[in-house]
Design a protein around this motif. Structure first.
Motif, PDB file in Angstrom:
ATOM      1  N   VAL A 154       3.385   5.704  -3.068  1.00 18.02           N
ATOM      2  CA  VAL A 154       4.612   6.385  -3.487  1.00 18.02           C
ATOM      3  C   VAL A 154       4.667   6.450  -5.016  1.00 18.02           C
ATOM      4  CG1 VAL A 154       7.140   6.165  -3.582  1.00 18.02           C
ATOM      5  CG2 VAL A 154       5.941   5.903  -1.408  1.00 18.02           C
ATOM      6  N   LEU A 155       4.335   5.332  -5.677  1.00 18.03           N
ATOM      7  CA  LEU A 155       4.284   5.337  -7.145  1.00 18.03           C
ATOM      8  C   LEU A 155       3.263   6.353  -7.649  1.00 18.03           C
ATOM      9  CD1 LEU A 155       4.397   1.549  -8.106  1.00 18.03           C
ATOM     10  CD2 LEU A 155       6.222   3.234  -8.320  1.00 18.03           C
ATOM     11  N   SER A 156       2.129   6.420  -6.976  1.00 18.33           N
ATOM     12  CA  SER A 156       1.076   7.341  -7.383  1.00 18.33           C
ATOM     13  C   SER A 156       1.516   8.794  -7.216  1.00 18.33           C
ATOM     14  CB  SER A 156      -0.187   7.070  -6.565  1.00 18.33           C
ATOM     15  OG  SER A 156      -1.263   7.786  -7.077  1.00 18.33           O
TER      16      SER A 156
ATOM     17  N   GLU B 203      -8.102  16.164 -13.579  1.00 13.83           N
ATOM     18  CA  GLU B 203      -9.281  16.659 -12.877  1.00 13.83           C
ATOM     19  C   GLU B 203      -9.434  15.843 -11.603  1.00 13.83           C
ATOM     20  OE1 GLU B 203     -12.638  16.534 -15.506  1.00 13.83           O
ATOM     21  OE2 GLU B 203     -11.523  17.519 -17.112  1.00 13.83           O
ATOM     22  N   ALA B 204     -10.256  16.322 -10.684  1.00 10.63           N
ATOM     23  CA  ALA B 204     -10.397  15.678  -9.377  1.00 10.63           C
ATOM     24  C   ALA B 204     -10.829  14.221  -9.500  1.00 10.63           C
ATOM     25  CB  ALA B 204     -11.394  16.451  -8.517  1.00 10.63           C
ATOM     26  N   ASP B 205     -11.798  13.931 -10.382  1.00  3.67           N
ATOM     27  CA  ASP B 205     -12.254  12.543 -10.514  1.00  3.67           C
ATOM     28  C   ASP B 205     -11.175  11.668 -11.137  1.00  3.67           C
ATOM     29  OD1 ASP B 205     -12.527  13.778 -13.027  1.00  3.67           O
ATOM     30  OD2 ASP B 205     -14.209  12.497 -13.609  1.00  3.67           O
ATOM     31  N   GLU B 206     -10.423  12.195 -12.069  1.00  2.00           N
ATOM     32  CA  GLU B 206      -9.346  11.447 -12.689  1.00  2.00           C
ATOM     33  C   GLU B 206      -8.209  11.186 -11.696  1.00  2.00           C
ATOM     34  OE1 GLU B 206      -9.620  12.992 -17.286  1.00  2.00           O
ATOM     35  OE2 GLU B 206      -8.637  14.275 -15.812  1.00  2.00           O
ATOM     36  N   LEU B 207      -7.911  12.189 -10.873  1.00  2.00           N
ATOM     37  CA  LEU B 207      -6.859  12.042  -9.875  1.00  2.00           C
ATOM     38  C   LEU B 207      -7.235  10.991  -8.835  1.00  2.00           C
ATOM     39  CD1 LEU B 207      -4.080  13.120  -9.079  1.00  2.00           C
ATOM     40  CD2 LEU B 207      -5.244  14.825  -7.669  1.00  2.00           C
ATOM     41  N   ALA B 208      -8.497  10.980  -8.424  1.00  2.00           N
ATOM     42  CA  ALA B 208      -8.956   9.973  -7.466  1.00  2.00           C
ATOM     43  C   ALA B 208      -8.800   8.571  -8.044  1.00  2.00           C
ATOM     44  CB  ALA B 208     -10.414  10.235  -7.083  1.00  2.00           C
ATOM     45  N   LEU B 209      -9.171   8.385  -9.299  1.00  2.00           N
ATOM     46  CA  LEU B 209      -9.012   7.083  -9.946  1.00  2.00           C
ATOM     47  C   LEU B 209      -7.542   6.725 -10.131  1.00  2.00           C
ATOM     48  CD1 LEU B 209     -11.856   7.172 -12.620  1.00  2.00           C
ATOM     49  CD2 LEU B 209     -11.757   5.828 -10.515  1.00  2.00           C
TER      50      LEU B 209
ATOM     51  N   ALA C 227       0.837  -1.207   0.000  1.00  2.00           N
ATOM     52  CA  ALA C 227       0.000   0.000   0.000  1.00  2.00           C
ATOM     53  C   ALA C 227       0.872   1.257   0.000  1.00  2.00           C
ATOM     54  CB  ALA C 227      -0.933  -0.005   1.208  1.00  2.00           C
ATOM     55  N   VAL C 228       1.908   1.251   0.828  1.00  2.00           N
ATOM     56  CA  VAL C 228       2.827   2.393   0.875  1.00  2.00           C
ATOM     57  C   VAL C 228       3.511   2.563  -0.484  1.00  2.00           C
ATOM     58  CG1 VAL C 228       4.978   3.254   1.911  1.00  2.00           C
ATOM     59  CG2 VAL C 228       3.193   2.259   3.360  1.00  2.00           C
TER      60      VAL C 228
ATOM     61  N   LEU D 280      -3.053   2.402  -5.655  1.00  2.00           N
ATOM     62  CA  LEU D 280      -3.199   1.746  -4.357  1.00  2.00           C
ATOM     63  C   LEU D 280      -3.564   0.272  -4.537  1.00  2.00           C
ATOM     64  CD1 LEU D 280      -3.354   1.787  -1.271  1.00  2.00           C
ATOM     65  CD2 LEU D 280      -5.723   2.584  -1.491  1.00  2.00           C
ATOM     66  N   VAL D 281      -4.489  -0.008  -5.427  1.00  2.00           N
ATOM     67  CA  VAL D 281      -4.877  -1.398  -5.706  1.00  2.00           C
ATOM     68  C   VAL D 281      -3.686  -2.178  -6.263  1.00  2.00           C
ATOM     69  CG1 VAL D 281      -6.329  -2.857  -7.179  1.00  2.00           C
ATOM     70  CG2 VAL D 281      -7.332  -0.921  -5.969  1.00  2.00           C
ATOM     71  N   TYR D 282      -2.924  -1.550  -7.153  1.00  2.00           N
ATOM     72  CA  TYR D 282      -1.719  -2.202  -7.685  1.00  2.00           C
ATOM     73  C   TYR D 282      -0.763  -2.544  -6.545  1.00  2.00           C
ATOM     74  CZ  TYR D 282       2.834  -2.727  -9.929  1.00  2.00           C
ATOM     75  OH  TYR D 282       4.073  -3.183 -10.312  1.00  2.00           O
ATOM     76  N   GLY D 283      -0.506  -1.585  -5.663  1.00  2.00           N
ATOM     77  CA  GLY D 283       0.413  -1.817  -4.550  1.00  2.00           C
ATOM     78  C   GLY D 283      -0.082  -2.904  -3.610  1.00  2.00           C
ATOM     79  N   LEU D 284      -1.366  -2.888  -3.290  1.00  2.00           N
ATOM     80  CA  LEU D 284      -1.926  -3.924  -2.419  1.00  2.00           C
ATOM     81  C   LEU D 284      -1.824  -5.308  -3.062  1.00  2.00           C
ATOM     82  CD1 LEU D 284      -5.106  -2.104  -1.086  1.00  2.00           C
ATOM     83  CD2 LEU D 284      -3.148  -2.865   0.286  1.00  2.00           C
ATOM     84  N   SER D 285      -2.169  -5.389  -4.330  1.00  2.00           N
ATOM     85  CA  SER D 285      -2.100  -6.671  -5.038  1.00  2.00           C
ATOM     86  C   SER D 285      -0.668  -7.172  -5.128  1.00  2.00           C
ATOM     87  CB  SER D 285      -2.669  -6.536  -6.451  1.00  2.00           C
ATOM     88  OG  SER D 285      -3.986  -6.074  -6.417  1.00  2.00           O
TER      89      SER D 285
END
Length: 169
Positions: free
Chosen positions: A108-110, A127-133, A103-104, A139-144
């Motif tokens: 960091v990559l993000s 844009e805000a919605d794009e940045l959130a995605l 996750a960390v 985060l999902v990549y890091g967790l996986s």
């Protein structure tokens, strides 16, 4: 205002909303989220267009995808190498350490991607919605990645001892 009357017994949405009623709803799926018209191409395609082909980003969706895949593999290999160097005691399981550090690492990559690659290198502001995605995806990549690498580290040196088969596990 939408007037629907009584709900039909079949619960069929097509029967429930007449054509006129759905027109009154003004649902514009093509103008929202991922279906937005004129949505810009991926950052990797922008990078490819700016620094490799000197063309338009929309002309290189496959090259952008392959580029992102390539540096995603490199980032995963770096994480695996760093994770293997980490020496932690047995108070926390490798999978848990993998999730935590994954996750960390994903964040960091993000942060690197949004602050350095997008803003500085490509001159792009999301844009805000794009940045959130963007952040959620990393985060999902890091967790996986962390869960997978963590699940592969226990018992690597000595599988019989590392997995404690003799103790009933």
């Amino acid at each position: 205002m939408v007037t629907t009357g009584r709900r039909p017994s079949t619960w069929d949405a097509k029967a429930y909303f007449a054509t006129e009623e759905t027109r009154n709803l003004e649902l514009r799926f093509a103008d929202s989220g991922v279906f937005r018209r004129g949505r810009r191409s991926t950052p990797s395609a922008n990078f490819w267009a700016q620094y490799v082909s000197r063309g338009e980003p929309d002309d290189h969706p496959t090259a952008g995808l392959l580029l992102h895949f390539a540096y995603g593999i490199q980032a995963g290999a770096l994480f695996g190498t760093l994770f293997a160097l980490q020496d932690a005691d047995r108070s926390i399981e490798p999978e848990q350490r993998g999730l935590l550090w994954g996750a960390v690492y994903g964040m960091v990559l993000s942060a690197f991607g949004s602050q350095i690659m997008l803003k500085e290198v490509l001159g792009t502001r999301l844009e805000a919605d794009e940045l959130a995605l963007f952040h959620a995806g990393h985060l999902v990549y890091g967790l996986s990645l962390g869960a997978w690498v963590g699940s592969r580290t226990e018992g690597v040196e000595d599988p019989q001892k590392g997995y404690e088969y003799d103790d009933g596990n």
